[in-house]
Design a protein around this motif. Structure first.
Motif, mmCIF file in Angstrom:
data_model
loop_
_atom_site.group_PDB
_atom_site.id
_atom_site.type_symbol
_atom_site.label_atom_id
_atom_site.label_comp_id
_atom_site.label_asym_id
_atom_site.label_seq_id
_atom_site.Cartn_x
_atom_site.Cartn_y
_atom_site.Cartn_z
ATOM 1 N N PRO A 1 35.650 18.798 32.706
ATOM 2 C CA PRO A 1 36.650 17.710 32.617
ATOM 3 C C PRO A 1 37.909 18.003 33.450
ATOM 4 O O PRO A 1 38.566 17.075 33.925
ATOM 5 N N SER B 1 44.301 22.646 25.089
ATOM 6 C CA SER B 1 45.371 23.091 25.996
ATOM 7 C C SER B 1 46.551 22.121 25.932
ATOM 8 O O SER B 1 47.707 22.528 26.051
ATOM 9 N N LYS C 1 41.100 5.064 34.016
ATOM 10 C CA LYS C 1 41.292 6.369 33.366
ATOM 11 C C LYS C 1 42.283 7.199 34.194
ATOM 12 O O LYS C 1 43.110 7.928 33.647
ATOM 13 N N ASN D 1 47.584 18.701 40.274
ATOM 14 C CA ASN D 1 48.172 19.902 39.663
ATOM 15 C C ASN D 1 48.284 21.029 40.692
ATOM 16 O O ASN D 1 47.280 21.399 41.302
ATOM 17 N N LYS E 1 53.371 12.677 27.025
ATOM 18 C CA LYS E 1 53.360 13.218 25.658
ATOM 19 C C LYS E 1 54.530 14.185 25.455
ATOM 20 O O LYS E 1 55.200 14.163 24.417
ATOM 21 N N LYS F 1 41.463 19.616 25.642
ATOM 22 C CA LYS F 1 42.213 18.925 24.584
ATOM 23 C C LYS F 1 43.113 19.910 23.848
ATOM 24 O O LYS F 1 44.265 19.617 23.539
ATOM 25 N N PRO G 1 50.705 19.024 34.851
ATOM 26 C CA PRO G 1 49.302 19.160 35.261
ATOM 27 C C PRO G 1 48.741 17.796 35.652
ATOM 28 O O PRO G 1 47.877 17.703 36.503
ATOM 29 N N ASP H 1 35.779 4.615 34.650
ATOM 30 C CA ASP H 1 36.693 3.507 34.909
ATOM 31 C C ASP H 1 37.892 4.028 35.717
ATOM 32 O O ASP H 1 38.537 4.992 35.276
ATOM 33 N N CYS I 1 50.843 28.801 34.944
ATOM 34 C CA CYS I 1 51.768 27.955 35.728
ATOM 35 C C CYS I 1 53.233 28.326 35.532
ATOM 36 O O CYS I 1 54.066 27.999 36.383
ATOM 37 N N THR J 1 41.815 16.900 37.295
ATOM 38 C CA THR J 1 43.228 17.282 37.428
ATOM 39 C C THR J 1 43.394 18.448 38.398
ATOM 40 O O THR J 1 44.122 19.395 38.117
ATOM 41 N N HIS K 1 56.608 20.761 33.537
ATOM 42 C CA HIS K 1 55.343 21.160 34.172
ATOM 43 C C HIS K 1 54.398 19.951 34.100
ATOM 44 O O HIS K 1 54.216 19.369 33.025
ATOM 45 N N SER L 1 49.627 28.193 30.587
ATOM 46 C CA SER L 1 48.615 28.387 29.553
ATOM 47 C C SER L 1 48.531 29.859 29.195
ATOM 48 O O SER L 1 48.888 30.731 29.980
ATOM 49 N N GLY M 1 45.544 6.350 32.412
ATOM 50 C CA GLY M 1 45.443 7.427 31.415
ATOM 51 C C GLY M 1 46.002 8.742 31.946
ATOM 52 O O GLY M 1 47.088 9.182 31.559
HETATM 53 N N1 CAA Z 1 42.111 2.998 30.772
HETATM 54 C C1 CAA Z 1 43.272 3.587 30.371
HETATM 55 N N2 CAA Z 1 43.311 4.861 29.873
HETATM 56 C C2 CAA Z 1 42.155 5.549 29.794
HETATM 57 C C3 CAA Z 1 40.911 4.998 30.201
HETATM 58 C C4 CAA Z 1 40.925 3.646 30.706
HETATM 59 N N3 CAA Z 1 39.802 3.066 31.099
HETATM 60 N N4 CAA Z 1 39.965 5.928 29.998
HETATM 61 C C5 CAA Z 1 40.573 7.038 29.483
HETATM 62 N N5 CAA Z 1 41.891 6.802 29.365
HETATM 63 C C6 CAA Z 1 42.934 7.719 28.884
HETATM 64 C C7 CAA Z 1 42.513 8.419 27.599
HETATM 65 O O1 CAA Z 1 42.793 7.635 26.440
HETATM 66 C C8 CAA Z 1 43.372 9.671 27.693
HETATM 67 O O2 CAA Z 1 44.699 9.372 27.320
HETATM 68 P P1 CAA Z 1 45.325 10.018 25.984
HETATM 69 O O3 CAA Z 1 45.259 11.508 26.151
HETATM 70 O O4 CAA Z 1 46.708 9.499 25.960
HETATM 71 O O5 CAA Z 1 44.460 9.552 24.855
HETATM 72 C C9 CAA Z 1 43.399 9.967 29.203
HETATM 73 O O6 CAA Z 1 43.073 8.738 29.843
HETATM 74 C C10 CAA Z 1 42.379 11.028 29.621
HETATM 75 O O7 CAA Z 1 41.111 10.598 29.220
HETATM 76 P P2 CAA Z 1 40.109 11.624 28.525
HETATM 77 O O8 CAA Z 1 40.815 12.367 27.427
HETATM 78 O O9 CAA Z 1 38.875 10.884 28.144
HETATM 79 O O10 CAA Z 1 39.834 12.586 29.757
HETATM 80 P P3 CAA Z 1 38.939 13.875 29.842
HETATM 81 O O11 CAA Z 1 38.088 14.073 28.645
HETATM 82 O O12 CAA Z 1 38.262 13.766 31.147
HETATM 83 O O13 CAA Z 1 39.984 15.087 29.834
HETATM 84 C C11 CAA Z 1 41.804 16.491 30.377
HETATM 85 C C12 CAA Z 1 41.293 15.048 30.301
HETATM 86 C C13 CAA Z 1 41.666 17.167 28.981
HETATM 87 C C14 CAA Z 1 43.257 16.470 30.769
HETATM 88 C C15 CAA Z 1 40.959 17.272 31.411
HETATM 89 O O14 CAA Z 1 41.113 16.699 32.669
HETATM 90 C C16 CAA Z 1 41.271 18.754 31.488
HETATM 91 O O15 CAA Z 1 40.692 19.554 30.768
HETATM 92 N N6 CAA Z 1 42.207 19.176 32.414
HETATM 93 C C17 CAA Z 1 42.541 20.574 32.640
HETATM 94 C C18 CAA Z 1 43.402 21.145 31.532
HETATM 95 C C19 CAA Z 1 44.808 20.619 31.567
HETATM 96 O O16 CAA Z 1 45.312 20.147 32.561
HETATM 97 N N7 CAA Z 1 45.505 20.747 30.418
HETATM 98 C C20 CAA Z 1 46.888 20.327 30.337
HETATM 99 C C21 CAA Z 1 47.682 21.221 29.400
HETATM 100 S S1 CAA Z 1 47.520 22.942 29.912
HETATM 101 C C22 CAA Z 1 48.539 23.069 31.278
HETATM 102 O O17 CAA Z 1 49.368 22.253 31.516
HETATM 103 C C23 CAA Z 1 48.350 24.226 32.177
HETATM 104 C C24 CAA Z 1 47.675 23.779 33.413
HETATM 105 O O18 CAA Z 1 48.338 23.443 34.382
HETATM 106 C C25 CAA Z 1 46.223 23.702 33.404
#
Ligand code: CAA
Length: 440
Positions: free
Chosen positions: A159, A211, A34, A328, A253, A209, A246, A31, A120, A163, A244, A364, A38
């Motif tokens: 996933p 992270s 997302k 990011n 949050k 998640k 990403p 979608d 980062c 990003t 920061h 991280s 999201g």
């Molecule tokens: N409408 C509105 N919102 C939606 C939606 C829709 N149709 N579908 C999904 N969403 C929302 C979800 O509810 C979620 O929000 P919440 O976290 O508030 O619940 C958000 O969109 C993301 O959806 P998912 O959790 O389903 O997404 P995903 O499983 O694809 O994973 C992620 C998202 C974990 C960030 C993934 O992209 C990832 O692993 N990214 C790399 C790691 C990262 O960036 N971590 C951040 C912290 S670490 C850091 O900051 C260092 C760095 O730079 C990496």
């Protein structure tokens, strides 16, 4: 004490873009909301086939030096922060200095060069190193050039692919800065974590998640540590709080956690607690678990209050304006957030000189750092020089199939020199093959 801080900045975005809701989401059968609602990203930047961390960093730095009318003899150190390094011995700063030296009659022989690594947060650590070097009086009147440059790519199907991003931020650290003065006080939250790592591999192994949880835990500790050496903060102490980023959803949050922390034990908390039916004192609960559950419920309610929304729109939302369109940039990400906030202030005619920013950096592995900055008189003129909107608008919009080709090419055949280019390089450094760098 003579102020020390960031005198000027320049940004260089990768010249390709991937539209996440329109191109990426349909290809992944997801979608688009997302991404829009999201994760909070519209586009990610990608490097064209002739770009990499060296060319992006050198191009940002060249613009910075030219604009400030500086030559190598004005620069006493060059630090590069990156988590996308391709050489385990020779720092990326030497490659970038080599590029820049093509322009000047002088070289950077006298300049101390290095490469900083801590995911980062290394971008901010490099700024700290430069700050300390100047404060220690070792700079002999010279400024430091700090470059945060990364290609944030994840394995296809991971996933993290949602990003990604690529670009560089060059920053000039100096005495009597035009942009922001950096506070001497810092707070840290640091712990050995394995949520995101790249042990001799191109793409990260990441538990996405987890992270996010680690980011929030370390950030909370850093805020507490900062308060122990600075002052008890209130959410309204700061014009903007660049975190920061990403992806903007992560900042939503972090901001809520920061707001709750900064408003605890204040009248504001009492007012909100009354309004939301919550007891802020732990001894009002029969167990720690019950207290934690009450905090979670309180935060859930808090985020929908008019008071919190108004603060978020004022102090946080403006920091996301660039990140939303570039994704990011790892080490550069928090520095883009600062620039986005200042750019928004300039565009909305806000006067900022003398106001404070709170900077929340994170890497991280994992470490968060908090410090404060004071906006300087020359901020508006400096921000007016940036051409980031034009760079963003000029990017080539990739189809999903083209995205896959670009992704493959950056994984990482450095010997290939005959790759198709999507954009035409113009008066800039380009990657022409392993160990060679030239300009067209
Ligand atoms: N409408 C509105 N919102 C939606 C939606 C829709 N149709 N579908 C999904 N969403 C929302 C979800 O509810 C979620 O929000 P919440 O976290 O508030 O619940 C958000 O969109 C993301 O959806 P998912 O959790 O389903 O997404 P995903 O499983 O694809 O994973 C992620 C998202 C974990 C960030 C993934 O992209 C990832 O692993 N990214 C790399 C790691 C990262 O960036 N971590 C951040 C912290 S670490 C850091 O900051 C260092 C760095 O730079 C990496």
């Amino acid at each position: 004490m003579t102020p020390v801080g960031i005198d000027a900045v320049e940004i260089w975005t990768g010249k390709l873009q991937l539209d996440l809701p329109e191109t990426f989401a349909p290809a992944k059968d997801e979608d688009p909301d997302k991404y829009r609602k999201g994760i909070g990203l519209e586009h990610s930047s990608f490097p064209d086939t002739y770009e990499d961390i060296v060319t992006m960093g050198a191009n940002a730095a060249k613009r910075l030096l030219e604009r400030k009318g500086l030559t190598p003899s004005d620069i006493g150190r060059i630090d590069v922060a990156t988590e996308s390094a391709f050489d385990n011995s020779k720092p990326v700063s030497t490659y970038i200095a080599g590029c820049l030296e093509q322009y000047y009659d002088e070289d950077f022989r006298h300049a101390n060069k290095g490469e900083r690594k801590f995911a980062c947060v290394a971008g901010t650590q490099s700024v700290d190193d430069a700050y300390n070097w100047i404060r220690a009086g070792r700079n002999r009147g010279r400024a430091a050039l700090v470059i945060a440059t990364d290609t944030a790519l994840y394995a296809r199907g991971d996933p993290g692919e949602a990003t990604q991003g690529a670009g560089a931020v060059a920053m000039l650290i100096d005495e009597n800065p035009d942009l922001v003065e950096i506070s001497t006080e810092q707070g840290y939250g640091s712990m050995d974590e394995t949520d995101f790592l790249k042990p001799n591999q191109q793409f990260p192994s990441v538990d996405g998640k987890r992270s996010m949880q680690v980011y929030l835990s370390r950030m909370r500790e850093a805020v507490e540590d900062f308060e122990s050496v600075a002052w008890d903060m209130h959410p309204d102490d700061f014009a903007y709080i660049p975190f920061h980023t990403p992806f903007p959803g992560m900042v939503r949050k972090a901001a809520l956690l920061g707001y709750r922390h900064m408003s605890r034990d204040t009248e504001l908390e009492d007012e909100l607690a009354d309004e939301l039916g919550y007891q802020p004192r732990q001894d009002e609960y029969t167990s720690w678990d019950a207290y934690e559950e009450a905090i979670r419920d309180y935060m859930d309610e808090l985020k929908d209050t008019d008071q919190y929304r108004a603060w978020y729109d004022k102090a946080i939302e403006p920091t996301l304006g660039i990140s939303r369109h570039v994704g990011n940039w790892y080490t550069g990400s928090v520095h883009i957030a600062r620039i986005a906030a200042l750019k928004y202030a300039a565009e909305t005619d806000r006067e900022l000189a003398g106001e404070k920013l709170l900077i929340g950096s994170y890497g991280s592995g994992a470490q968060a750092e908090i410090h404060a900055e004071t906006v300087q008189e020359g901020w508006r003129e400096e921000i007016a020089e940036l051409n980031i909107d034009a760079q963003i608008d000029a990017r080539y919009d990739l189809s999903y199939e083209e995205y896959e080709q670009v992704h493959d090419r950056h994984n990482h055949d450095k010997t290939a020199t005959d790759l198709e280019e999507f954009t035409e390089p113009e008066d800039e450094f380009v990657f022409t093959g392993w160990g060679r760098m030239s300009e067209r």
